[in-house]
Design a protein around this motif. Sequence first.
Motif, PDB file in Angstrom:
ATOM      1  N   ASP A 104       8.909  -6.417 -20.561  1.00  7.84           N
ATOM      2  CA  ASP A 104       8.124  -5.882 -19.436  1.00  7.84           C
ATOM      3  C   ASP A 104       6.755  -5.422 -19.943  1.00  7.84           C
ATOM      4  OD1 ASP A 104       7.043  -4.495 -17.344  1.00  7.84           O
ATOM      5  OD2 ASP A 104       8.727  -3.109 -17.071  1.00  7.84           O
ATOM      6  N   ILE A 109       4.299  -4.015 -18.493  1.00  6.03           N
ATOM      7  CA  ILE A 109       3.844  -2.688 -18.043  1.00  6.03           C
ATOM      8  C   ILE A 109       4.458  -1.603 -18.925  1.00  6.03           C
ATOM      9  CG2 ILE A 109       3.838  -1.029 -16.126  1.00  6.03           C
ATOM     10  CD1 ILE A 109       3.896  -3.443 -14.222  1.00  6.03           C
ATOM     11  N   PHE A 110       5.744  -1.786 -19.222  1.00 10.54           N
ATOM     12  CA  PHE A 110       6.395  -0.801 -20.086  1.00 10.54           C
ATOM     13  C   PHE A 110       5.731  -0.774 -21.457  1.00 10.54           C
ATOM     14  CE2 PHE A 110       9.392   0.096 -23.506  1.00 10.54           C
ATOM     15  CZ  PHE A 110       9.815   1.361 -23.151  1.00 10.54           C
ATOM     16  N   SER A 154      16.606   0.877 -18.609  1.00  5.49           N
ATOM     17  CA  SER A 154      16.722   1.529 -17.292  1.00  5.49           C
ATOM     18  C   SER A 154      18.184   1.572 -16.847  1.00  5.49           C
ATOM     19  CB  SER A 154      15.852   0.842 -16.244  1.00  5.49           C
ATOM     20  OG  SER A 154      15.739  -0.521 -16.504  1.00  5.49           O
ATOM     21  N   SER A 155      19.091   1.072 -17.661  1.00  9.56           N
ATOM     22  CA  SER A 155      20.501   1.094 -17.280  1.00  9.56           C
ATOM     23  C   SER A 155      21.117   2.478 -17.464  1.00  9.56           C
ATOM     24  CB  SER A 155      21.291   0.088 -18.115  1.00  9.56           C
ATOM     25  OG  SER A 155      22.675   0.269 -17.885  1.00  9.56           O
ATOM     26  N   LEU A 156      21.731   2.969 -16.356  1.00  9.72           N
ATOM     27  CA  LEU A 156      22.412   4.272 -16.415  1.00  9.72           C
ATOM     28  C   LEU A 156      23.916   4.078 -16.602  1.00  9.72           C
ATOM     29  CD1 LEU A 156      20.687   5.884 -13.320  1.00  9.72           C
ATOM     30  CD2 LEU A 156      20.334   6.601 -15.677  1.00  9.72           C
ATOM     31  N   PRO A 216      27.397   3.987 -17.795  1.00 10.87           N
ATOM     32  CA  PRO A 216      28.063   4.641 -18.933  1.00 10.87           C
ATOM     33  C   PRO A 216      28.620   3.629 -19.937  1.00 10.87           C
ATOM     34  CG  PRO A 216      28.840   5.553 -16.857  1.00 10.87           C
ATOM     35  CD  PRO A 216      27.988   4.381 -16.520  1.00 10.87           C
ATOM     36  N   LYS A 262      14.820   4.849 -19.301  1.00 11.03           N
ATOM     37  CA  LYS A 262      13.465   4.658 -18.769  1.00 11.03           C
ATOM     38  C   LYS A 262      13.302   5.447 -17.458  1.00 11.03           C
ATOM     39  CE  LYS A 262      12.637  -0.021 -20.534  1.00 11.03           C
ATOM     40  NZ  LYS A 262      12.491  -1.443 -20.150  1.00 11.03           N
ATOM     41  N   PRO A 263      12.158   5.879 -17.022  1.00  8.06           N
ATOM     42  CA  PRO A 263      10.873   5.677 -17.732  1.00  8.06           C
ATOM     43  C   PRO A 263      10.740   6.582 -18.949  1.00  8.06           C
ATOM     44  CG  PRO A 263      10.548   7.010 -15.770  1.00  8.06           C
ATOM     45  CD  PRO A 263      11.996   6.622 -15.778  1.00  8.06           C
ATOM     46  N   ILE A 264      10.075   6.071 -19.946  1.00  4.61           N
ATOM     47  CA  ILE A 264       9.890   6.863 -21.158  1.00  4.61           C
ATOM     48  C   ILE A 264       8.770   7.878 -20.906  1.00  4.61           C
ATOM     49  CG2 ILE A 264       8.166   5.376 -22.305  1.00  4.61           C
ATOM     50  CD1 ILE A 264      10.048   5.709 -24.843  1.00  4.61           C
ATOM     51  N   TYR A 292      23.324  -3.358  -7.292  1.00  7.79           N
ATOM     52  CA  TYR A 292      22.997  -3.325  -8.713  1.00  7.79           C
ATOM     53  C   TYR A 292      21.509  -3.604  -8.917  1.00  7.79           C
ATOM     54  CZ  TYR A 292      23.126  -4.409 -13.661  1.00  7.79           C
ATOM     55  OH  TYR A 292      22.891  -4.400 -14.997  1.00  7.79           O
ATOM     56  N   HIS A 339      19.269  -0.901 -10.452  1.00  9.07           N
ATOM     57  CA  HIS A 339      18.874  -1.164 -11.834  1.00  9.07           C
ATOM     58  C   HIS A 339      17.446  -1.695 -11.937  1.00  9.07           C
ATOM     59  CE1 HIS A 339      19.770  -1.889 -16.065  1.00  9.07           C
ATOM     60  NE2 HIS A 339      18.950  -2.911 -15.929  1.00  9.07           N
ATOM     61  N   ARG A 384      14.817   0.490 -10.553  1.00  8.78           N
ATOM     62  CA  ARG A 384      14.569   1.651 -11.412  1.00  8.78           C
ATOM     63  C   ARG A 384      13.472   1.358 -12.433  1.00  8.78           C
ATOM     64  NH1 ARG A 384      16.953   4.162 -14.991  1.00  8.78           N
ATOM     65  NH2 ARG A 384      16.103   6.201 -14.518  1.00  8.78           N
ATOM     66  N   SER A 385      13.511   0.133 -12.998  1.00 12.27           N
ATOM     67  CA  SER A 385      12.505  -0.143 -14.018  1.00 12.27           C
ATOM     68  C   SER A 385      11.104  -0.189 -13.399  1.00 12.27           C
ATOM     69  CB  SER A 385      12.831  -1.428 -14.772  1.00 12.27           C
ATOM     70  OG  SER A 385      13.013  -2.484 -13.872  1.00 12.27           O
ATOM     71  N   GLY A 417      10.175   3.345 -12.438  1.00 17.03           N
ATOM     72  CA  GLY A 417       9.905   4.016 -13.723  1.00 17.03           C
ATOM     73  C   GLY A 417       8.503   3.687 -14.225  1.00 17.03           C
ATOM     74  N   ASN A 418       8.163   2.420 -14.095  1.00 22.15           N
ATOM     75  CA  ASN A 418       6.831   2.012 -14.545  1.00 22.15           C
ATOM     76  C   ASN A 418       5.731   2.687 -13.743  1.00 22.15           C
ATOM     77  OD1 ASN A 418       7.606   0.421 -16.654  1.00 22.15           O
ATOM     78  ND2 ASN A 418       7.620  -1.492 -15.464  1.00 22.15           N
ATOM     79  N   ASN A 450      21.747   4.698  -7.175  1.00 24.34           N
ATOM     80  CA  ASN A 450      22.474   4.329  -8.373  1.00 24.34           C
ATOM     81  C   ASN A 450      23.784   5.097  -8.502  1.00 24.34           C
ATOM     82  OD1 ASN A 450      22.318   2.857 -11.045  1.00 24.34           O
ATOM     83  ND2 ASN A 450      22.830   4.959 -11.618  1.00 24.34           N
ATOM     84  N   VAL A 506      27.528   3.458  -8.606  1.00 20.51           N
ATOM     85  CA  VAL A 506      28.453   3.713  -9.709  1.00 20.51           C
ATOM     86  C   VAL A 506      29.789   4.234  -9.173  1.00 20.51           C
ATOM     87  CG1 VAL A 506      28.904   5.160 -11.720  1.00 20.51           C
ATOM     88  CG2 VAL A 506      26.690   4.041 -11.460  1.00 20.51           C
ATOM     89  N   LYS A 560      33.578   1.986  -9.254  1.00 22.48           N
ATOM     90  CA  LYS A 560      34.609   2.438 -10.191  1.00 22.48           C
ATOM     91  C   LYS A 560      35.508   3.452  -9.501  1.00 22.48           C
ATOM     92  CE  LYS A 560      32.067   2.032 -14.509  1.00 22.48           C
ATOM     93  NZ  LYS A 560      31.011   1.173 -13.978  1.00 22.48           N
TER      94      LYS A 560
END
Lengths: 130, 616
Positions: free
Chosen positions: A13, A15-16, A94-96, A98, A116-118, B394, B398, B401-402, B405-406, B445, B449, B453
């Motif tokens: 990515d 942008i990241f 970005s995966s939460l 578990p 993410k985001p960092i 998903y 997911h 989120r990215s 986040g950006n 999210n 989840v 599950k």
Amino acid sequence: MTKINLACIIDDDPIFVFGTKKIMQVADFCESFMVFHNGRDALNSLKAIIKGGEILPEIILLDLNMPIMDGWEFLEAFTAIPTPVQIRIYIVSSSLDPQDINRAKNFKSVNNYIIKPIALEAISDIKNDL
Amino acid sequence: MKIYSHIIDDLDLGVWEFNVETQHINCNENWAAILGYTVSELQPITTDTWNNLFHPKYIGKSKDLFKAHLEGKTEQYKCEIRLKHKKGHYIWIYAQGRVVTRKQNGKPVLVVGTNRDISEEKKDQLKLKRYKDISEIASEVAQTGYWEIDYLTNSFYWSPKSKEIYGESKDFEPKEKEVLNYFPEGENRERVKQAVKDAVLNKKNFDLEVQVNSRDKSLKWVRMIGIAEFRKSKCIRLYGIVQDIDAFKKIQIKTIIQEEQFRQTFVHAPIGMALVDLDGTWLKVNEEICHFLGFSKKELYALTFKDITHPHDLEKDIELLTELLNDDLKNYQMDKRYIRKNGDVVWANLSVSLVRDDDGNPLHFVSQIQDINENKKLTEAIQDQNKRLINFAYIVSHNLRSHTGNIAMLLDLMIPEMEDSSENEYIEHLKTASNNLTETVKHLNEVVVINTKIYDNLVPLNLYRYVSNALGSIQGLVTATHTAVIINIEKEIYIAGIPAYLESILLNFLTNAIKYKTPKGTPRVELSANSEDDNILLKIKDNGVGINLKRDGKRLFGMYQTFHNNEDSRGIGLFITKNQIEAMGGKIEVESVVGKGTQFTIYFKKWKTQNTILNQ
């Protein structure tokens, strides 16, 4: 609080990558970067560096979801290669899920899992870890 | 005596003469020859000679009869006696005698008699008796009696077994005219009448199954066989057997009824029914199967079930059939695909059982085939849609989120670099929008989840401890609002749950109770727990503002529903909480009165020791 010489970012990515570089500059994190857009490119280049005895990055920020070779495959392949110095690897995803977080714990070479985001704080924490 | 001696000698009769007064005995040569002797061999012949020749068992009867005759009580002395042959065996003799001279006072003087060897006749007689015995035993076993009408002598005969079948005693003597009365009036009697008439007039033998009213008035089934014997075109005798077939007939009738019921079910059943041979060929199918599979009956009978089973389901079907044949299964059910005549694949629910004979040998299968094609298609469509939804969720949670986040990251980096950022209203709103977007995606999210599950990894959680911890973490809030918290939970209650969910659930309800506290007076929250069947019921009661359930009840646990103008409420809490409770196998109920307060009842699954073992 030592400044890092070389940091490696493996993420598809742009942008990241841009943002992370910015943050690292703000945090005065490292002297220079090395960026790869998938696991395969990173693995090949790092192998060549090891073979040529050139300077290796001190830390790697690794994304999980990437084309060609994803973060997990890179980890499997890279941790099998002996390195002259210990490289700190941080998963940045970005995966939460578990399941992903637990899977990361199974790799001894992985220092931490950053979601993410960092943020600036995360980079500062890494710097403090050193 | 001498005059007749030649004639007598030719008759093969032994002749004897006995003088009662002198006890003198005269015998001819024939008499001795019957016993294998000559007269001279036996001389002198006395009463002792006679007594010694007698079979000890038969002497008494003979003496009694002889004495009775001497006393004039009988016309003649006659008796079957047994005498010892010279060779040692006993022979049968028919002895006859008569007093020929008497004194004036009637006292007998001379008795003359004959002896005839009847050994051969006797043998036949005994044989006959034995045959009779055997036939009686046979008739007893076969529950069969013999009957006979002799039209020459007009006599009527029933064997003992016949009498028994008609419920009569052994010495009952049947009369021809009354016989028809044993058959109930109507159909049964008419049939017998007609059969007898046909037999007697037209020499038509009969074999009927009719009911008779036996003497004890019980109605029973018998089989009557009649044979007419004719002489010179006239019936002289009608004879035959009567057999008690009541038990057999009753079972037969029951079987016929059961078979009829099965046939009715088979033909008219709204689901496909079939009898399938052990080799898989169709023995019998109903209309419904033909309709379902698109084959005619004739076409199906030429096929086996294997020919029209979808290849992917064949192996499992045969596996189950084998288990059935091995008696490992009593019956089985499976969802499987058949291939219609036109090539379409159709789903059916197949149910098979095995019919065995009395010795347990498999006879054939009974299959029920129910069309579940529509159901299956719907289920598949729903499963597909679910898959797409999960996939979509998903992607939302997911991938989105990215991107969010950006955006957040870029804003964070950009703002410090902009000189007039603090005065730029666009930037301010952009920042807010970005934060809200990040938050929304985070909630999405969480929901994804939870919903993907369910029932995984439930562990025992001490309810009291979790409640105490939750209160501890919001102690600041409790103190600041002067909320009175009352806990009424036993310390040994364990629920089956997921730690993070229970924490989140408790925090959510506690903060909600405080958030929507009463505007006047002391806010109060009361927690209590009790056990009910497999559940632990946690009640959380407050005296807050309450919820208008009539208006908002349906939407209460929906996503992004807020009902109060509370600045903190974002309407996600209860939605997530409900999902978390359901993911642990529980449910939630609510009672509320506006202005008085609200009570939530949360059902958790009780932790059972068994679960511990399973988990370990």
